[in-house]
Write a protein that holds these residues in place. Structure first.
Motif, PDB file in Angstrom:
ATOM      1  N   GLN A  18       4.535   7.942  -6.938  1.00 15.00           N
ATOM      2  CA  GLN A  18       4.730   8.641  -5.670  1.00 15.00           C
ATOM      3  C   GLN A  18       5.928   9.585  -5.710  1.00 15.00           C
ATOM      4  OE1 GLN A  18       3.985   4.415  -4.079  1.00 15.00           O
ATOM      5  NE2 GLN A  18       4.276   5.620  -2.225  1.00 15.00           N
ATOM      6  N   ASN A 189       4.196  -4.553  -8.842  1.00 19.47           N
ATOM      7  CA  ASN A 189       4.416  -4.280  -7.431  1.00 19.47           C
ATOM      8  C   ASN A 189       3.239  -4.831  -6.623  1.00 19.47           C
ATOM      9  OD1 ASN A 189       5.800  -2.779  -5.189  1.00 19.47           O
ATOM     10  ND2 ASN A 189       3.761  -1.854  -5.063  1.00 19.47           N
ATOM     11  N   MET A 251       2.755  -9.885   4.695  1.00 19.27           N
ATOM     12  CA  MET A 251       2.344  -9.574   6.064  1.00 19.27           C
ATOM     13  C   MET A 251       2.453 -10.837   6.902  1.00 19.27           C
ATOM     14  SD  MET A 251       1.195  -6.432   6.064  1.00 19.27           S
ATOM     15  CE  MET A 251       0.475  -5.213   4.974  1.00 19.27           C
ATOM     16  N   MET A 325       6.143  -4.857   8.678  1.00 19.31           N
ATOM     17  CA  MET A 325       5.583  -5.117  10.012  1.00 19.31           C
ATOM     18  C   MET A 325       5.086  -6.554  10.079  1.00 19.31           C
ATOM     19  SD  MET A 325       2.046  -3.104   9.289  1.00 19.31           S
ATOM     20  CE  MET A 325       1.664  -2.794   7.575  1.00 19.31           C
ATOM     21  N   SER A 437       3.251   9.136   0.455  1.00 19.44           N
ATOM     22  CA  SER A 437       2.811   7.826   0.942  1.00 19.44           C
ATOM     23  C   SER A 437       1.755   7.226   0.016  1.00 19.44           C
ATOM     24  CB  SER A 437       2.251   7.979   2.352  1.00 19.44           C
ATOM     25  OG  SER A 437       1.318   6.951   2.628  1.00 19.44           O
ATOM     26  N   GLY A 439      -0.446   4.827   0.885  1.00 18.66           N
ATOM     27  CA  GLY A 439      -1.687   4.565   1.591  1.00 18.66           C
ATOM     28  C   GLY A 439      -2.418   5.810   2.043  1.00 18.66           C
ATOM     29  N   THR A 440      -1.682   6.844   2.448  1.00 18.67           N
ATOM     30  CA  THR A 440      -2.330   8.026   3.043  1.00 18.67           C
ATOM     31  C   THR A 440      -2.092   9.317   2.254  1.00 18.67           C
ATOM     32  OG1 THR A 440      -0.436   8.582   4.433  1.00 18.67           O
ATOM     33  CG2 THR A 440      -2.023   7.009   5.348  1.00 18.67           C
TER      34      THR A 440
HETATM   35  P1  P53 Z   1       2.795   3.780   2.690  1.00 22.98           P
HETATM   36  C1  P53 Z   1       0.140  -1.173   2.723  1.00 22.98           C
HETATM   37  C2  P53 Z   1       0.809  -2.085   3.537  1.00 22.98           C
HETATM   38  C3  P53 Z   1       2.083  -2.498   3.197  1.00 22.98           C
HETATM   39  C4  P53 Z   1       2.684  -2.006   2.057  1.00 22.98           C
HETATM   40  O1  P53 Z   1       3.334   2.323   2.358  1.00 22.98           O
HETATM   41  C5  P53 Z   1       2.021  -1.109   1.251  1.00 22.98           C
HETATM   42  C6  P53 Z   1       0.743  -0.696   1.581  1.00 22.98           C
HETATM   43  C7  P53 Z   1       0.014   0.302   0.759  1.00 22.98           C
HETATM   44  O2  P53 Z   1      -0.130   1.470   1.488  1.00 22.98           O
HETATM   45  O3  P53 Z   1       2.544  -0.643   0.093  1.00 22.98           O
HETATM   46  C8  P53 Z   1       3.923  -0.575  -0.150  1.00 22.98           C
HETATM   47  O4  P53 Z   1       3.343   4.681   1.644  1.00 22.98           O
HETATM   48  C9  P53 Z   1       4.031  -0.007  -1.536  1.00 22.98           C
HETATM   49  C10 P53 Z   1       4.631   1.366  -1.601  1.00 22.98           C
HETATM   50  C11 P53 Z   1       4.289   2.120  -0.342  1.00 22.98           C
HETATM   51  C12 P53 Z   1       4.939   1.410   0.832  1.00 22.98           C
HETATM   52  O5  P53 Z   1       4.503   0.071   0.912  1.00 22.98           O
HETATM   53  O6  P53 Z   1       1.329   3.670   2.679  1.00 22.98           O
HETATM   54  O7  P53 Z   1       4.657  -0.859  -2.450  1.00 22.98           O
HETATM   55  O8  P53 Z   1       4.171   1.999  -2.759  1.00 22.98           O
HETATM   56  O9  P53 Z   1       4.645   3.458  -0.375  1.00 22.98           O
HETATM   57  C13 P53 Z   1       4.689   2.082   2.166  1.00 22.98           C
HETATM   58  O10 P53 Z   1       3.359   4.102   4.041  1.00 22.98           O
END
Ligand code: P53
Length: 482
Positions: A18, A189, A251, A325, A437, A439-440
Motif C-alpha cells: 500500500q 499480517n 473485531m 472498531m 486503503s 479494503g477500498t
Molecule cells: P483499510 C478490514 C477490517 C479491518 C482491518 O483498512 C483491515 C481490513 C482490510 O481492509 O485491514 C487492516 O485500508 C490491514 C491494513 C489496512 C487497515 O487495516 O481498508 O492490516 O493493511 O490498510 C485499514 O481502511
C-alpha cells in the motif's frame, strides 16, 4: 498524570503493498493487491469485498489493462523512492518504533528461486539501516496481503504445501540478512483475513472445482498457520531474542442486549471470529468449538500429526492485533446463525467514521484485558487509527482535530489497561504517512499524521505535508494529560 509506562514503544505502521509503489522495479513480481483497480464507491459505508473482482480472470485483465483502469497499489505513496524523507518524518515525530513490511515478491519474485533477488535485499538493507541510524526500532511483517501472484498461478496458492516451504525459505533469508537489526517479527499480517478472503493471498476458488469455499478458506488458513509456526521455530533457532508475534484482525463485539439468546449468539461469534485465531497461535491447537464447526461445515483438513506438533510447540512470543472498531451481535433469522465471520451490527452508543467503522476507545481497554486474561502473553497493538477524507488547506496542512481526539482517547484506554495490570508494550498507528486503503484502494481514506499529495488516481506531486496531529503526536509524551 503522565502515561504509566516509561519504556512503552510508540510508533507508526505501513505495508509494502500500500506504501512502496514501484511494483515492477528491480525484479519485483506482481501480487493480487496490485491487480485490483480503483473503483469509485457509491456508498462508502460498506466494506466492498466483491469476491468476483478477485477471480483470476478479472485480475488478469489488469495485465493488459485494455480498459485503462487505475491500479493504486502499484504506485502507493512512492515510498520506494522517498523512504529517507519518510523515516526522517517518523524520527521528527519522536517515534520509538516503525512497523513496516517486506515484499516477498522483491526477495523471491516467483517463490521458487534458489537464490534471493539481491536488488530487493539491497533496498531493505538500506531502509533498515536508515531506521537504525535515526534511532528507530523496527517491527517487520513478512507477509502483508502480498503473496507473489506467480505462486498463485504456478502452485495454486496456499492450498499447496510446497508454498509453506517457500515461505520458510524466504523467512530464513530475512533472518540471515536482517536478524541482527530487526527488533520484532510478524510472519503474517492479519492471518485470519485469509479465512474470509483466501484470494487476497493468491488462492483462487476457481482453481479448486469441487472443493467447497469453507474447505478452501480453512485449509488456506491452516497452511499459513503451519508456515507461521515453522517460522517461529526457525526464528527461535536463528535469532538471539524471542521476538516473533502474531498479527490478527481483531473485531471485538458485544451482545446487542442481555437477552440470553443474544448472549449465546455473541459467545459463539466471539469464538469463531476472534478467539479461534488467538487460540491457534497462543495455545497451538484447534479448539473444540472449531472442531465442531468443521464437522458442521464438512471441512476436513489436510494435515498430519507432525504438523500438529509443529503448531503446538511453536506458539508466538507476543500477541499483536489491529483494532479499529467494535460491533454488536444478536441472533439472526432462523437458518442464518453461527459461524459468521466478521459479523458486525451497529452499536447505538458509538459514532462511526464515513466508512461506518464504529469508534470505541473503551473497547480497546476491554480487548486488552480480555486477551491478557485469556493468554497471559505480552501484547503489542500493531494497528489502530482513523480513516478520513481530507484535503490540504491554504496553510498546506490538515486540521485533523478528530484524529488528535481519536488518538488521545485510545491512548487513555491503553493507560487504563496498564493500570488494570495488562502487559501491553507498544502501539503503532496505522498508515502513519497516508497510503492506499487495503479494503477500498482509495487514497482518500487517509489515516496519516502526514498528508501525501496524491488523489485516488494518483494525480499530484506525492509530496509530504505534516497534519496538525503530527505536532500533537510529537509532543504528547510531555504534554499528555490523562
Ligand atoms: P483499510 C478490514 C477490517 C479491518 C482491518 O483498512 C483491515 C481490513 C482490510 O481492509 O485491514 C487492516 O485500508 C490491514 C491494513 C489496512 C487497515 O487495516 O481498508 O492490516 O493493511 O490498510 C485499514 O481502511
Amino acid at each position: 498524570m503522565k502515561f504509566t509506562k516509561k519504556d512503552f514503544l510508540w510508533g507508526g505502521a505501513t505495508a509494502a503493498n500500500q506504501f512502496e509503489g514501484e511494483f515492477n522495479k528491480d525484479g519485483k513480481s506482481l501480487n493480487v493487491a496490485e491487480m485490483v483497480p480503483y473503483v469509485k464507491l457509491q456508498d462508502r459505508a460498506s466494506m466492498p469485498l466483491d469476491i468476483s473482482a478477485f477471480s483470476k480472470k478479472n485480475l488478469e485483465k489488469s495485465i493488459e489493462n485494455k480498459e485503462g483502469l487505475h491500479y493504486p497499489k502499484r504506485i502507493g505513496s512512492n515510498h520506494y523512492n522517498r523512504y529517507k524523507e519518510d523515516i526522517d518524518l517518523l524520527a521528527e515525530a519522536k517515534m520509538d518504533i516503525y512497523r513496516m513490511s517486506i515484499s516477498w515478491g522483491r526477495i523471491y519474485p516467483n517463490g521458487d528461486e534458489s537464490k534471493p533477488n539481491e536488488k530487493g535485499l539491497e533496498f531493505y538493507r538500506n531502509l533498515l539501516n536508515y531506521c537504525k541510524q535515526k534511532g528507530l526500532k523496527v517491527m517487520v511483517t513478512l507477509h502483508h496481503f502480498d503473496t507473489p501472484y506467480p505462486i498463485g498461478v504456478k502452485y495454486g496458492g496456499w492450498m499447496n504445501k510446497e508454498v509453506i516451504n517457500m515461505f520458510v525459505k524466504y523467512a530464513k533469508t530475512l533472518f540471515t540478512e536482517f536478524g541482527n537489526i530487526v527488533d520484532f517479527w510478524l510472519p503474517f499480517n492479519e492471518i485470519n483475513v485469509s479465512c474470509f478472503a483466501p484470494m487476497m493471498s493468491a488462492t483462487f476458488p476457481e482453481d479448486y472445482p469441487g472443493v467447497s469455499y469453507d474447505q478452501l478458506r480453512f485449509q488456506t488458513l491452516h497452511n499459513q498457520l503451519i508456515a507461521q509456526a515453522k517460522v517461529v521455530q526457525l526464528g527461535h533457532e536463528m535469532l538471539k531474542k524471542k521476538n516473533i508475534g502474531c498479527m490478527i484482525a481483531n473485531m471485538t463485539t458485544y451482545p446487542l442486549d442481555c437477552n440470553p439468546v443474544n448472549i449465546i449468539e455473541w459467545q459463539k461469534s466471539e469464538q469463531v471470529s476472534r478467539y479461534f485465531f488467538f487460540d491457534m497461535v497462543a495455545k497451538g491447537e484447534y479448539p473444540t468449538y472449531i472442531i465442531k464447526l468443521f464437522e458442521k461445515l464438512n471441512v476436513k483438513l489436510d494435515t498430519n500429526p507432525e504438523e500438529m506438533n509443529i503448531l503446538k510447540n511453536n506458539t508466538v512470543d507476543f500477541l499483536s492485533f489491529s483494532y479499529y472498531m467494535t460491533g454488536t451481535v444478536a441472533k439472526k433469522e432462523e437458518g442464518k446463525t453461527g459461524g459468521n465471520l466478521m459479523a458486525m451490527g451497529k452499536n447505538p452508543f458509538l459514532k462511526a467514521n464515513e466508512w461506518g467503522w464504529q469508534i470505541d476507545p473503551q473497547g480497546l481497554r476491554y480487548t486488552l484485558n480480555d486477551l491478557w486474561n485469556r493468554y497471559h502473553l505480552p501484547i503489542f497493538i500493531s494497528e489502530n487509527g482513523i480513516g478520513h477524507d481530507e484535503k490540504l488547506n491554504d496553510k498546506k496542512t490538515v486540521d485533523d482535530d478528530y484524529r488528535i481526539d481519536y488518538m488521545h482517547q485510545h491512548f487513555i484506554a491503553i493507560n487504563d489497561a496498564l493500570e488494570d495490570g495488562v502487559d501491553v508494550f507498544g502501539y503503532t498507528m496505522w498508515g502513519v504517512i497516508d497510503l492506499v486503503s487495503a479494503g477500498t484502494s482509495e487514497m482518500s481514506k487517509r489515516y496519516g499524521l502526514v498528508y501525501v499529495d496524491y488523489d485516488d488516481y494518483h494525480n499530484g506531486t506525492g509530496d509530504r505535508f505534516k497534519k496538525k496531529s503530527f505536532n500533537w503526536f510529537k509532543n504528547f509524551k510531555e504534554t499528555f494529560e490523562l
